[in-house]
Design a protein around this motif. Structure first.
Motif, PDB file in Angstrom:
ATOM      1  N   PHE A 223      13.871  30.820 -26.292  1.00  0.00           N
ATOM      2  CA  PHE A 223      13.513  30.067 -26.093  1.00  0.00           C
ATOM      3  C   PHE A 223      14.523  28.772 -26.405  1.00  0.00           C
ATOM      4  O   PHE A 223      15.577  28.113 -25.844  1.00  0.00           O
ATOM      5  CB  PHE A 223      12.145  29.084 -26.801  1.00  0.00           C
ATOM      6  CG  PHE A 223      11.648  28.089 -25.567  1.00  0.00           C
ATOM      7  CD1 PHE A 223      12.297  27.601 -25.676  1.00  0.00           C
ATOM      8  CD2 PHE A 223      10.028  27.550 -26.314  1.00  0.00           C
ATOM      9  CE1 PHE A 223      12.151  26.079 -24.836  1.00  0.00           C
ATOM     10  CE2 PHE A 223       9.626  26.475 -25.625  1.00  0.00           C
ATOM     11  CZ  PHE A 223      10.545  25.210 -25.223  1.00  0.00           C
ATOM     12  N   LEU A 224      15.247  29.073 -27.582  1.00  0.00           N
ATOM     13  CA  LEU A 224      16.191  28.698 -28.479  1.00  0.00           C
ATOM     14  C   LEU A 224      17.688  29.275 -27.794  1.00  0.00           C
ATOM     15  O   LEU A 224      18.476  28.052 -27.481  1.00  0.00           O
ATOM     16  CB  LEU A 224      16.408  28.813 -30.387  1.00  0.00           C
ATOM     17  CG  LEU A 224      16.920  27.573 -30.822  1.00  0.00           C
ATOM     18  CD1 LEU A 224      16.698  26.447 -30.580  1.00  0.00           C
ATOM     19  CD2 LEU A 224      17.150  27.547 -32.590  1.00  0.00           C
ATOM     20  N   ALA A 225      18.149  29.722 -27.559  1.00  0.00           N
ATOM     21  CA  ALA A 225      18.183  30.365 -26.811  1.00  0.00           C
ATOM     22  C   ALA A 225      19.114  30.014 -25.109  1.00  0.00           C
ATOM     23  O   ALA A 225      19.497  29.133 -25.213  1.00  0.00           O
ATOM     24  CB  ALA A 225      18.570  32.061 -26.516  1.00  0.00           C
ATOM     25  N   GLY A 226      17.886  29.876 -24.335  1.00  0.00           N
ATOM     26  CA  GLY A 226      17.918  28.603 -23.382  1.00  0.00           C
ATOM     27  C   GLY A 226      17.542  27.530 -23.736  1.00  0.00           C
ATOM     28  O   GLY A 226      18.652  26.956 -22.633  1.00  0.00           O
ATOM     29  N   ILE A 227      18.061  27.158 -24.360  1.00  0.00           N
ATOM     30  CA  ILE A 227      17.593  25.143 -24.829  1.00  0.00           C
ATOM     31  C   ILE A 227      19.178  25.379 -25.091  1.00  0.00           C
ATOM     32  O   ILE A 227      20.183  24.458 -24.499  1.00  0.00           O
ATOM     33  CB  ILE A 227      17.326  24.959 -25.927  1.00  0.00           C
ATOM     34  CG1 ILE A 227      15.334  24.599 -25.395  1.00  0.00           C
ATOM     35  CG2 ILE A 227      17.856  23.680 -26.231  1.00  0.00           C
ATOM     36  CD1 ILE A 227      14.555  24.746 -26.631  1.00  0.00           C
ATOM     37  N   GLY A 228      20.069  26.340 -25.528  1.00  0.00           N
ATOM     38  CA  GLY A 228      21.109  25.686 -26.054  1.00  0.00           C
ATOM     39  C   GLY A 228      22.248  26.652 -24.873  1.00  0.00           C
ATOM     40  O   GLY A 228      23.368  25.420 -24.481  1.00  0.00           O
ATOM     41  N   LEU A 229      21.533  27.419 -24.022  1.00  0.00           N
ATOM     42  CA  LEU A 229      21.973  27.731 -23.162  1.00  0.00           C
ATOM     43  C   LEU A 229      22.341  25.849 -21.682  1.00  0.00           C
ATOM     44  O   LEU A 229      23.526  26.109 -21.354  1.00  0.00           O
ATOM     45  CB  LEU A 229      21.997  28.789 -22.130  1.00  0.00           C
ATOM     46  CG  LEU A 229      22.432  30.308 -22.871  1.00  0.00           C
ATOM     47  CD1 LEU A 229      21.117  31.690 -22.153  1.00  0.00           C
ATOM     48  CD2 LEU A 229      23.685  30.338 -22.695  1.00  0.00           C
ATOM     49  N   THR A 230      20.940  26.076 -22.104  1.00  0.00           N
ATOM     50  CA  THR A 230      21.002  24.494 -21.040  1.00  0.00           C
ATOM     51  C   THR A 230      22.029  23.502 -21.796  1.00  0.00           C
ATOM     52  O   THR A 230      22.690  22.866 -20.594  1.00  0.00           O
ATOM     53  CB  THR A 230      19.173  24.957 -21.135  1.00  0.00           C
ATOM     54  OG1 THR A 230      18.534  25.590 -20.696  1.00  0.00           O
ATOM     55  CG2 THR A 230      19.056  22.977 -20.397  1.00  0.00           C
ATOM     56  N   TYR A 231      21.805  23.203 -22.380  1.00  0.00           N
ATOM     57  CA  TYR A 231      22.418  22.306 -23.181  1.00  0.00           C
ATOM     58  C   TYR A 231      24.425  22.421 -22.914  1.00  0.00           C
ATOM     59  O   TYR A 231      25.400  21.561 -22.564  1.00  0.00           O
ATOM     60  CB  TYR A 231      22.803  22.076 -24.683  1.00  0.00           C
ATOM     61  CG  TYR A 231      23.546  20.019 -25.222  1.00  0.00           C
ATOM     62  CD1 TYR A 231      23.416  19.349 -25.011  1.00  0.00           C
ATOM     63  CD2 TYR A 231      24.776  20.410 -25.640  1.00  0.00           C
ATOM     64  CE1 TYR A 231      23.329  18.242 -25.242  1.00  0.00           C
ATOM     65  CE2 TYR A 231      25.397  20.327 -26.205  1.00  0.00           C
ATOM     66  CZ  TYR A 231      25.037  18.504 -26.527  1.00  0.00           C
ATOM     67  OH  TYR A 231      25.540  17.628 -26.970  1.00  0.00           O
ATOM     68  N   GLY A 232      24.693  23.952 -23.462  1.00  0.00           N
ATOM     69  CA  GLY A 232      25.985  24.282 -23.262  1.00  0.00           C
ATOM     70  C   GLY A 232      26.306  23.608 -21.239  1.00  0.00           C
ATOM     71  O   GLY A 232      27.492  23.629 -21.408  1.00  0.00           O
TER      72      GLY A 232
END
Length: 225
Positions: A172-181
């Motif tokens: 989940f946290l990795a997905g949020i980081g990818l989304t922001y990136g």
């Protein structure tokens, strides 16, 4: 009316803190548990009435900080309805647990209220990262509630539950980081429609949805449950 948005999160957390500081008062557990749920239900009803005409969306930046820094909360008719339904279910479950035994444990009501605060916050947040925070706030007391009554089978089940959810939280946290990136934003309003315009955003959001599917134990990621 938007000023009411922090109340469904703040009231259960405050009530839970009071119950932890004043243990051993069963009547206080009943009053604060049911009273807090009734308060959230009333707030949900007011928000539903305010948003239902024309499908309005109300939002509030907590603390008066500028957009992008402030914790933004928002409500539409659907999230207001979910708030009402959940508050009613929490009240019924607290009453049932108290009548049948588990609710008499001194930690049960505070943990249940903290869990409900996380659920209410997840309905009302307008930010993907804060959605992650509220989901974790909801899950943390659920770990304790699962093993509260003790017993080897409950502890074994709790280990599986904890492991599966920690792995899903990492995704989940990795997905949020990818989304922001790839999108440069985590505000849900800014992300609306972004997946249709960008394949990279669609893939990043898919990682977030994958984590939520695992946490909810939906097919095909249901076997841990």
């Amino acid at each position: 009316m938007a000023a009411l948005l922090p109340l469904p999160v703040g009231a259960p957390l405050l009530a839970a803190a009071v119950l932890l500081l004043v243990p051993g008062r069963r009547w206080l557990h009943r009053v604060l548990g049911l009273g807090t749920s009734a308060t959230v239900l009333a707030v949900g009803g007011l928000l539903l009435a305010a948003t239902l005409p024309g499908g309005r969306v109300l939002s509030e930046d907590i603390g008066g900080w500028p957009p992008g820094v402030a914790i933004t909360m928002a409500v539409d008719p659907f999230s207001a309805l979910m708030l009402c339904v959940s508050a009613l279910l929490v009240a019924l479950c607290l009453g049932y647990a108290d009548a049948t035994g588990p609710g008499r444990h001194r930690l049960f009501t505070p943990l249940a209220l903290a869990l409900s605060a996380g659920a209410y916050g997840a309905y009302l947040t307008a930010d993907l990262f804060n959605l992650f925070v509220f989901v974790e706030v909801m899950l943390a007391p659920s770990y304790a509630l699962l093993v509260l009554a003790g017993g080897r089978r409950r502890v074994a089940a709790g280990r599986v539950y904890l492991t599966a959810n920690l792995m899903a939280s990492t995704v989940f946290l990795a997905g949020i980081g990818l989304t922001y990136g790839v999108a440069g934003a985590v505000n849900l309003g800014d992300l609306a429609g972004a997946a249709r315009r960008s394949t990279a955003v669609a893939m990043a959001v898919a990682v977030v949805l994958l984590a939520l599917v695992a946490k909810a134990a939906l097919v095909p990621l249901h076997t841990w449950l």
